[in-house]
Design an enzyme around this catalytic site. Structure first.
Site, PDB file in Angstrom:
ATOM      1  N   THR A 154       0.813  -1.216   0.000  1.00 13.62           N
ATOM      2  CA  THR A 154       0.000   0.000   0.000  1.00 13.62           C
ATOM      3  C   THR A 154       0.849   1.269   0.000  1.00 13.62           C
ATOM      4  O   THR A 154       1.874   1.335   0.670  1.00 13.62           O
ATOM      5  CB  THR A 154      -0.894  -0.015   1.259  1.00 13.62           C
ATOM      6  N   GLY A 193       2.533  -2.962   8.282  1.00 11.28           N
ATOM      7  CA  GLY A 193       2.780  -3.294   9.679  1.00 11.28           C
ATOM      8  C   GLY A 193       4.210  -3.730   9.900  1.00 11.28           C
ATOM      9  O   GLY A 193       4.873  -4.215   8.972  1.00 11.28           O
ATOM     10  N   GLU A 437      -6.711  -5.347   3.344  1.00 14.53           N
ATOM     11  CA  GLU A 437      -6.732  -6.483   2.405  1.00 14.53           C
ATOM     12  C   GLU A 437      -7.859  -6.331   1.384  1.00 14.53           C
ATOM     13  O   GLU A 437      -8.529  -7.296   1.035  1.00 14.53           O
ATOM     14  CB  GLU A 437      -6.881  -7.823   3.164  1.00 14.53           C
TER      15      GLU A 437
END
Lengths: 675, 675
Positions: A154, A193, A437
């Site tokens: 992303t 993350g 997701e």
């Protein structure tokens, strides 16, 4: 101490022992709770392993979540890293292997409160997309945590639309390196993350350029921090993206790349490769690059979507059997709020949905296990169905479960709003599953695109994947039910769901066709149908879920008590869906207004039936008090005592605020201590 | 510094100036934005005053909310107390009076981020329920903040059901005192704002006992902390209830009373009194005791319910005009997400609702101003209607606006999930409005009870309050619309809403009657109808809101441009309501399936029409960047730059986490810095 309100008097007036209101709920269960737990786990052996794992984890103080609701983002992060590292030790100590039976329960046992989840996605993407050499080099290092990986897909300006990613990787033939760059601010990696503070490496998705030609998005392993002192590597800018609605324990990060050079071998090249001379070779479908995300989408459903709803139901239903408010009958004592029809109508459909989704998740896993095997054999035929199913069900389940958790939270009134109830953190976490997701609306439109294609194929008599063969079976007609009991016949409601799913899809496909034939450009016509296409995709998933629940119940024939209560839940799930989406079923008269009244009557009757077993039905989820971490949801039902005890541990009660000396004291009327 | 990722390079690649995508949205407004702002404020003078107040507040660094998203609960509380105290100084300095025109805008200007809101409820309850002597004694002290008041009604075990409160106040004739006690843990006061750490006094609601006889719940002024050193008074246990989903800046508290004696004069006694000999005297309706809560319910709608939705719409719509994703047409650049039908369908109905609710709030305030005057003259006739209206609209608006804010949050994808977007805190705050000042389901049932009574009266030809006279006008029949344009005729859709509201109420009233006649006890019969009664109450409020929006638009005849766009919004609000609740309108065939298709077509067409003015329509709400406090919603649309800059201020980027030295360093492969 009296100043801070923890006098002995206060301690003395509380409840103790098990709350009798909750105890009485357990004496009348119509089925074996242990039997149902086993059913949910699959078999008794799984239950045993799960409980053993949970016990080991919960006994270890490092994994305690006792102070979680009082911690800052920095404290949560530090604790999560500590837990992740300690977990490795623990696994070694206990002899739990990554491919062993215990492994699948560890994440549940630590309640998701660990770092390095993206490290796992890093490993999975290398396993799926990497060559044998790449797997051999990176996986052992990653397994031992000698490096910490992340997954940088992303960007600040690009999420679900992967083709639009702007990070570039240019192949330099002279040095045999890729040169990675973040050409503008919107190309900055954002959200990955484990990347903000922990990761030493990451898989970067970037547009591959060779000799000026763009070959689309590809994955590259990039080192971002030194292994010796953790300083950022040359050309790397990275940090934490700051506070979020939840996931405080995760260091979601940003990353910019300025002329970062990596060797040719760092492009994951199982399915495509740049040769030393710059020749680009593709093996198999490019869509395989997205397969990691497709599998992640399905693998997260259980822990991140369904379990939170089960927990929220457990908390809210136990609390509703303890909380009393107002009188149902004058002269009697105040009633348990679970005895109010409106409270039942909030909570029991969520409970039914939790079971429905647990079973449809099993169905999806079977579908994926089969598909994964085929892909390993380089047969990509099932990819479209897998992609459509993972997209649609991820969207439907996350949306439904998020709404369900919110309903549970609000159904607990003011106490649900306290972090100590455990419900706010369940909500703020699960709501992210509607976005990550793949954003749900976009996912549903991908499912819709698959359905429109299959509908056209089915209508033309061509073969379609098994899950959509029903699309060929367009039957006009009306629902044959004559009275409210007919709506407890699964054939009746499954048929209604099927009819509605087909109607929504066929009418929208017709609208699309009409628009195109009237001269509207194809993409614009699609856009004008998207609100209805989303409805159609949801209706498809809803239909499959109901049908699968019915089939699951049928298979329980040798477990009479459990089958009976599961049948009630299945009926409730199905009728609640019709009641809540009445317009879809009434629209073409398949269901008449009079039949909708019967459905409503049956639906409301079922609430009263299931209410009797509500507490045993959540007990069967088998959550420990520690895993619920809720002052309202504990097994003993001593909610008020626990709220009071936990509140006293809050940092707001650990100090006299400086605000008094600084701002209040100068103001207050202090000639007298008492007015 | 490079270690933490704030290199000069990073700063250099950002955007600057006003985002051209957002600028272009403002060039094509079909109406005067300033004119619409004036309409919303009521008149130009109000706009001027509001802007002046906002400017003064925002210029003062004490009121800054810059670091709000990074602060702990203790820090938030300290800042809120500081702001509250500073605000008094500021008001004095600026010559703003509590009864002056500026006062109504102050709370909006500080964005609710101040302490002592319950202090205001404390004052209001004394003003409404206190005798002239009590007002004369307490109000001046409270006005000067020489004491800090709170309002202690809710208990750990009792919320909305006031009659069930367990705190006791026993009159002791010998000492002329009331003795207050918390007889058990569920009777502990729990939730009152400003009470956990600040308050010196509070109004305690307790069951009044005189000579062993219970007279029900009454309000008593009780001092809980010393004015000299802020220590708890004898017999008082109090503290903070700990972390919540939001309202970190407020010290919601708990309170236990052990034989706390207060003088007879401390019972608020405008409407009832205990005389020295113990004689109990009542003046007027006991229901007046609840009137404080009724007025609070209406007064909070604007700031706590409607404004947050307006803010969320502003943030999400501006962001959607800047954010680009995927391609609508192949070959073109990526499209603004606001150009996708699904995005319009998420956001524009929320925008329409924000306007609808602003106007219905004006209607409610008129209703209450009239009612309040009557009550001052001891005419309590309008109390039932006021109570039913405040209950129903508080429930409907808070539920709708909460859902709307959540939709806006999710419509912004991952960035909406960052606290820096401003959306999570809007959501976590507004969701509380569904619970506080009366839980919504219970409130809707109170509205339903009023409606059932009025329906019976209207059916019997008896007079009913003006807002429900329509219940007498039951007309059978079908909707006369012939094509999709007919559904842009307000007469058509207002009639449909009215028909549906009456149908739901009459069918549920009939079910209730049938149950009772078949021998079901009255209370049990009521319980069995509550799911449908809630539907009926919502339908009533929805109808009034649509009707009021139509009447508001009609009055705009001399403002052509504004009237036209408001008409579109009114149509959208009405048709969205039918589209989303299709089953209610289709049920008895009042609307046919074919007509529902027309409604859907008109509804989807309107999205495209309003989309053109979407940005000017949120600009008209006239929020400053500081009041939005959102990296996504600023006027200039530089979302990515702002997200990046704000993230760098996060405490997570201010230190290298101890987690590295403690847990990671020993683990990582540090033979080489680079793999």
């Amino acid at each position: 101490m009296a100043l801070l309100g923890t006098s002995k008097y206060a301690q003395g007036i509380g409840l103790s022992g098990v709350n009798p209101d909750l105890a009485s709920e357990r004496q009348t269960a119509s089925f074996s709770v242990e039997g149902l737990t086993t059913l949910l786990d699959g078999r008794a052996e799984h239950t045993r392993v799960r409980r053993a794992v949970v016990e080991v984890i919960e006994r270890d103080p490092v994994f305690s979540r006792e102070n979680q609701y009082f911690q800052t983002q920095n404290e949560r992060y530090e604790a999560a890293v500590r837990k992740a590292v300690h977990l490795q030790k623990k696994m070694h100590e206990m002899g739990w292997r990554e491919d062993g039976p215990e492994f699948i329960y560890i994440y549940r046992a630590v309640a998701g409160d660990v770092a390095f989840l993206l490290h796992r996605v890093f490993m999975r993407s290398i396993s799926v997309l990497g060559s044998d050499e790449q797997v051999a080099k990176w996986i052992p290092l990653a397994t031992k945590h000698q490096l910490i990986g992340s997954y940088a897909q992303t960007e600040l300006g690009h999420g679900t639309y992967l083709q639009g990613l702007e990070t570039t990787a240019v192949f330099d033939t002279t040095t045999q390196e890729f040169i990675l760059n973040t050409p503008k601010i919107s190309a900055m990696k954002w959200w990955p993350g484990d990347m903000g503070r922990s990761a030493t490496h990451t898989v970067v998705f970037a547009q591959l350029y060779v000799r000026g030609k763009c070959y689309g998005v590809h994955p590259f392993i990039v080192q971002i921090r030194s292994l010796q002192d953790h300083s950022l590597c040359p050309g790397i800018t990275a940090g934490d993206i700051g506070p979020k609605m939840n996931f405080e324990h995760i260091d979601n990060g940003y990353l910019m790349l300025q002329n970062v050079r990596i060797p040719r071998e760092n492009m994951l090249n199982k399915f495509c490769e740049v040769q030393p001379d710059g020749t680009y070779i593709r093996r198999g479908s490019q869509k395989i690059n997205y397969f990691t995300m497709t599998t992640v989408r399905v693998s997260l459903l259980s822990d991140e979507v369904i379990l939170p709803l089960m927990k929220a139901c457990t908390i809210a239903i136990r609390y509703s059997a303890v909380r009393r408010q107002s009188k149902l009958n004058p002269g009697e004592e105040e009633a348990k709020i679970l005895d109010y029809q409106t409270q039942q109508e909030k909570l029991l459909p969520q409970l039914a949905a939790a079971y429905a989704f647990h079973f449809v998740n099993n169905y999806l896993h079977k579908l994926f296990d089969r598909g994964y095997k085929e892909i390993q054999e380089r047969n990509f035929n099932s990819l479209p169905e897998l992609h459509a199913s993972s997209s649609g069900f991820k969207a439907m389940l996350s949306q439904y479960c998020t709404a369900g958790v919110e309903i549970c939270l609000r159904a607990c009134g003011g106490h649900g709003y306290s972090l100590l109830s455990g419900l706010p953190s369940l909500y703020t976490k699960i709501v992210a599953s509607c976005i990550y997701e793949g954003e749900n609306t976009i996912l549903l439109l991908q499912t819709a695109r698959f359905l429109v294609k299959c509908f056209a194929a089915a209508s033309a008599g061509q073969p379609v994947p098994q899950s959509v063969t029903y699309l060929a079976a367009v039957k006009p007609g009306k629902c044959p039910a004559k009275n409210k009991l007919d709506f407890l016949n699964p054939d009746i409601y499954v048929e209604a769901y099927q009819h509605t799913a087909i109607r929504l899809l066929s009418s929208t496909a017709a609208k699309l066709q009409d628009l195109i034939q009237s001269g509207v450009k194809k993409h614009e016509a699609w856009n004008q149908c998207t609100v209805q296409l989303v409805q159609a995709a949801k209706a498809h998933c809803h239909y499959i879920t109901v049908k699968n629940f019915v089939e699951t119940v049928e298979k329980l024939e040798n477990k009479t008590g459990i089958q009976k209560i599961m049948k009630h839940l299945c009926d409730l799930f199905a009728l609640h869906g019709i009641f809540s989406n009445a317009g879809l079923f009434l629209h073409d008269g398949y269901i008449s207004g009079a039949q909708m009244d019967m459905i409503t009557a049956s639906y409301l009757d079922l609430l009263g039936v299931i209410r009797k077993d509500a507490v045993p039905l959540v007990d069967a989820f088998d959550f420990t008090d520690k895993s619920l971490n809720s002052a309202l949801g504990s097994y003993d039902g001593n909610v008020y005592q626990r709220l009071y005890e936990w509140a006293q541990k809050s940092p707001t009660n650990q100090q006299i605020s400086p605000a008094y000396e600084k701002y209040l004291r100068p103001l207050l009327h202090n000639k007298l201590s008492k007015l």
